[in-house]
Write a protein that holds these residues in place. Structure first.
Motif, PDB file in Angstrom:
ATOM      1  N   ARG A 157       0.808  -1.218   0.000  1.00 60.89           N
ATOM      2  CA  ARG A 157       0.000   0.000   0.000  1.00 60.89           C
ATOM      3  C   ARG A 157       0.845   1.274   0.000  1.00 60.89           C
ATOM      4  O   ARG A 157       0.321   2.368  -0.206  1.00 60.89           O
ATOM      5  N   ASN A 158       2.153   1.134   0.239  1.00 66.58           N
ATOM      6  CA  ASN A 158       3.018   2.301   0.318  1.00 66.58           C
ATOM      7  C   ASN A 158       4.247   2.104  -0.566  1.00 66.58           C
ATOM      8  O   ASN A 158       4.675   0.975  -0.823  1.00 66.58           O
ATOM      9  N   PHE A 159       4.813   3.209  -1.005  1.00 66.36           N
ATOM     10  CA  PHE A 159       6.073   3.139  -1.717  1.00 66.36           C
ATOM     11  C   PHE A 159       7.163   2.689  -0.750  1.00 66.36           C
ATOM     12  O   PHE A 159       7.152   3.038   0.425  1.00 66.36           O
ATOM     13  N   LEU A 160       8.104   1.913  -1.258  1.00 72.29           N
ATOM     14  CA  LEU A 160       9.152   1.331  -0.425  1.00 72.29           C
ATOM     15  C   LEU A 160      10.514   1.873  -0.845  1.00 72.29           C
ATOM     16  O   LEU A 160      10.804   1.993  -2.028  1.00 72.29           O
ATOM     17  N   TYR A 161      11.347   2.146   0.183  1.00 75.21           N
ATOM     18  CA  TYR A 161      12.667   2.700  -0.098  1.00 75.21           C
ATOM     19  C   TYR A 161      13.781   2.008   0.686  1.00 75.21           C
ATOM     20  O   TYR A 161      14.894   2.525   0.772  1.00 75.21           O
ATOM     21  N   GLY A 162      13.494   0.859   1.262  1.00 76.30           N
ATOM     22  CA  GLY A 162      14.533   0.151   1.985  1.00 76.30           C
ATOM     23  C   GLY A 162      14.932   0.805   3.287  1.00 76.30           C
ATOM     24  O   GLY A 162      16.075   0.660   3.735  1.00 76.30           O
ATOM     25  N   LYS A 163      14.005   1.489   3.923  1.00 79.81           N
ATOM     26  CA  LYS A 163      14.310   2.191   5.174  1.00 79.81           C
ATOM     27  C   LYS A 163      13.669   1.541   6.396  1.00 79.81           C
ATOM     28  O   LYS A 163      13.985   1.888   7.527  1.00 79.81           O
ATOM     29  N   SER A 164      12.758   0.596   6.169  1.00 84.43           N
ATOM     30  CA  SER A 164      12.046  -0.039   7.273  1.00 84.43           C
ATOM     31  C   SER A 164      12.493  -1.487   7.408  1.00 84.43           C
ATOM     32  O   SER A 164      12.472  -2.244   6.438  1.00 84.43           O
ATOM     33  N   GLU A 165      12.897  -1.888   8.626  1.00 84.94           N
ATOM     34  CA  GLU A 165      13.310  -3.265   8.870  1.00 84.94           C
ATOM     35  C   GLU A 165      12.093  -4.063   9.347  1.00 84.94           C
ATOM     36  O   GLU A 165      11.620  -3.878  10.463  1.00 84.94           O
ATOM     37  N   GLU A 166      11.594  -4.937   8.485  1.00 86.71           N
ATOM     38  CA  GLU A 166      10.397  -5.709   8.792  1.00 86.71           C
ATOM     39  C   GLU A 166      10.704  -6.918   9.673  1.00 86.71           C
ATOM     40  O   GLU A 166       9.887  -7.351  10.461  1.00 86.71           O
ATOM     41  N   ALA A 167      11.872  -7.499   9.477  1.00 82.16           N
ATOM     42  CA  ALA A 167      12.366  -8.622  10.278  1.00 82.16           C
ATOM     43  C   ALA A 167      13.857  -8.383  10.485  1.00 82.16           C
ATOM     44  O   ALA A 167      14.468  -7.583   9.760  1.00 82.16           O
ATOM     45  N   PRO A 168      14.477  -9.027  11.474  1.00 78.73           N
ATOM     46  CA  PRO A 168      15.911  -8.797  11.707  1.00 78.73           C
ATOM     47  C   PRO A 168      16.739  -8.982  10.437  1.00 78.73           C
ATOM     48  O   PRO A 168      16.769 -10.057   9.849  1.00 78.73           O
ATOM     49  N   GLY A 169      17.374  -7.901  10.000  1.00 83.31           N
ATOM     50  CA  GLY A 169      18.222  -7.962   8.815  1.00 83.31           C
ATOM     51  C   GLY A 169      17.495  -7.944   7.493  1.00 83.31           C
ATOM     52  O   GLY A 169      18.120  -8.119   6.445  1.00 83.31           O
ATOM     53  N   VAL A 170      16.171  -7.709   7.507  1.00 77.74           N
ATOM     54  CA  VAL A 170      15.378  -7.730   6.271  1.00 77.74           C
ATOM     55  C   VAL A 170      14.631  -6.406   6.122  1.00 77.74           C
ATOM     56  O   VAL A 170      13.710  -6.114   6.889  1.00 77.74           O
ATOM     57  N   LEU A 171      15.026  -5.615   5.126  1.00 81.14           N
ATOM     58  CA  LEU A 171      14.367  -4.349   4.856  1.00 81.14           C
ATOM     59  C   LEU A 171      13.094  -4.577   4.045  1.00 81.14           C
ATOM     60  O   LEU A 171      12.898  -5.636   3.444  1.00 81.14           O
ATOM     61  N   ASP A 172      12.234  -3.540   4.005  1.00 82.91           N
ATOM     62  CA  ASP A 172      10.977  -3.690   3.271  1.00 82.91           C
ATOM     63  C   ASP A 172      11.214  -3.881   1.777  1.00 82.91           C
ATOM     64  O   ASP A 172      10.417  -4.503   1.086  1.00 82.91           O
ATOM     65  N   ILE A 173      12.330  -3.347   1.248  1.00 83.34           N
ATOM     66  CA  ILE A 173      12.722  -3.600  -0.131  1.00 83.34           C
ATOM     67  C   ILE A 173      14.240  -3.530  -0.223  1.00 83.34           C
ATOM     68  O   ILE A 173      14.876  -2.696   0.440  1.00 83.34           O
ATOM     69  N   ALA A 174      14.819  -4.419  -1.000  1.00 91.39           N
ATOM     70  CA  ALA A 174      16.273  -4.438  -1.164  1.00 91.39           C
ATOM     71  C   ALA A 174      16.615  -5.103  -2.484  1.00 91.39           C
ATOM     72  O   ALA A 174      15.874  -5.956  -2.980  1.00 91.39           O
ATOM     73  N   TRP A 175      17.757  -4.698  -3.052  1.00 95.38           N
ATOM     74  CA  TRP A 175      18.224  -5.224  -4.328  1.00 95.38           C
ATOM     75  C   TRP A 175      19.556  -5.928  -4.138  1.00 95.38           C
ATOM     76  O   TRP A 175      20.432  -5.436  -3.435  1.00 95.38           O
ATOM     77  N   PHE A 176      19.725  -7.066  -4.796  1.00 92.70           N
ATOM     78  CA  PHE A 176      20.946  -7.859  -4.701  1.00 92.70           C
ATOM     79  C   PHE A 176      21.371  -8.303  -6.100  1.00 92.70           C
ATOM     80  O   PHE A 176      20.569  -8.316  -7.032  1.00 92.70           O
TER      81      PHE A 176
END
Length: 272
Positions: A157-176
């Motif tokens: 529901r929201n734009f994601l920028y990799g600033k929120s940690e949803e679980a330990p070590g896991v951001l709301d969005i990340a690129w690898f």
């Protein structure tokens, strides 16, 4: 990458949400999806303007033969590319848009400016939808839609920028990259680095759903190593092997077929 993430760089303003961004692989102007992988040039002779109308730059390829072919290898490549592009549309943040007929491989015979045609060029040929190839692509498209509906993490529901940690070590969005490493600033500017891994995470019911999209647009099968944390993960869709059933991965390493997209799902405990 920005488009797969809902184009927040363009639409995250004035209280807009990700669905303000419309994602598509083909639209009413230009080639159909099937024609994007079947023609390198426009073929608008039937429009009566000596093939001068319509867009000349179509960002398309025919993979060896212009237009229809019985070559099994070319047909397999075209089908694989259509499935991968449909997968990126359905698994991106934003509102997916499907051009009518793309779900079964509709063609306009290379015409990319068919607004003036009330003929077989622009009509939907429902017989094609019942052909083996058309029915298989329709089933695959339906599966993509069902997955999007079943997993809220695919339609945040929201734009994601990799600033929120949803679980330990896991951001709301990340690129690898395919080695499981976070993509560096330098790597983003290396055109030979084709493979991408997009991981999204969202909380719900005391857990964190994690969706990982593996993208291999190269012409060769590639080995991928999933980023940490390594937790039980299910492969729920492989566009390179659409008939494959869902399965639990045996570890963090897997092969991704050429020109394919894979969707993985996992579940973690939420961060405190």
């Amino acid at each position: 990458a920005a488009r797969l993430a809902g184009s927040g760089d363009l639409f995250d303003r004035m209280s807009r949400r990700p669905w303000a961004s419309v994602n598509y692989a083909a639209a009413h102007d230009g080639f159909t999806l099937a024609d994007v992988v079947s023609y390198e040039q426009r073929h608008n002779e039937a429009n009566g303007e000596d093939n001068r109308d319509g867009q000349a730059e179509n960002y398309s390829a025919n993979w060896g033969i212009e237009g229809p072919t019985d070559d099994a290898a070319i047909l397999e490549t075209r089908g694989r590319l259509q499935r991968a592009m449909l997968a990126t549309v359905m698994f991106s943040l934003g509102t997916p848009m499907l051009l009518a007929g793309d779900e079964f491989g509709r063609t306009q015979n290379g015409n990319n400016n068919a607004y003036c045609q009330d003929s077989e060029i622009s009509w939907l040929d429902w017989a094609k939808a019942k052909s083996p190839m058309g029915a298989a692509l329709t089933d695959f498209t339906a599966r993509l839609i069902a997955l999007r509906k079943a997993h809220p993490v695919l339609r945040c529901r929201n734009f994601l920028y990799g600033k929120s940690e949803e679980a330990p070590g896991v951001l709301d969005i990340a690129w690898f990259d395919e080695r499981g490493a976070v993509i560096s600033v330098e790597a983003w500017n290396q055109p030979q680095e084709l493979c991408l891994v997009l991981r999204r995470a969202a909380r719900g019911n005391g857990k964190v759903a994690v969706a990982t999209l593996l993208l291999n647009p190269s012409g060769e099968d590639r080995h991928f190593h999933l980023p940490e944390p390594h937790v039980p993960t299910r492969l729920v869709l492989d566009s390179g092997d659409p008939a494959a059933a869902e399965r639990l991965l045996e570890g963090p390493d897997l092969e991704v077929r050429a020109r394919s997209a894979l969707l993985l799902m996992a579940e973690l405990d939420a961060a405190p």
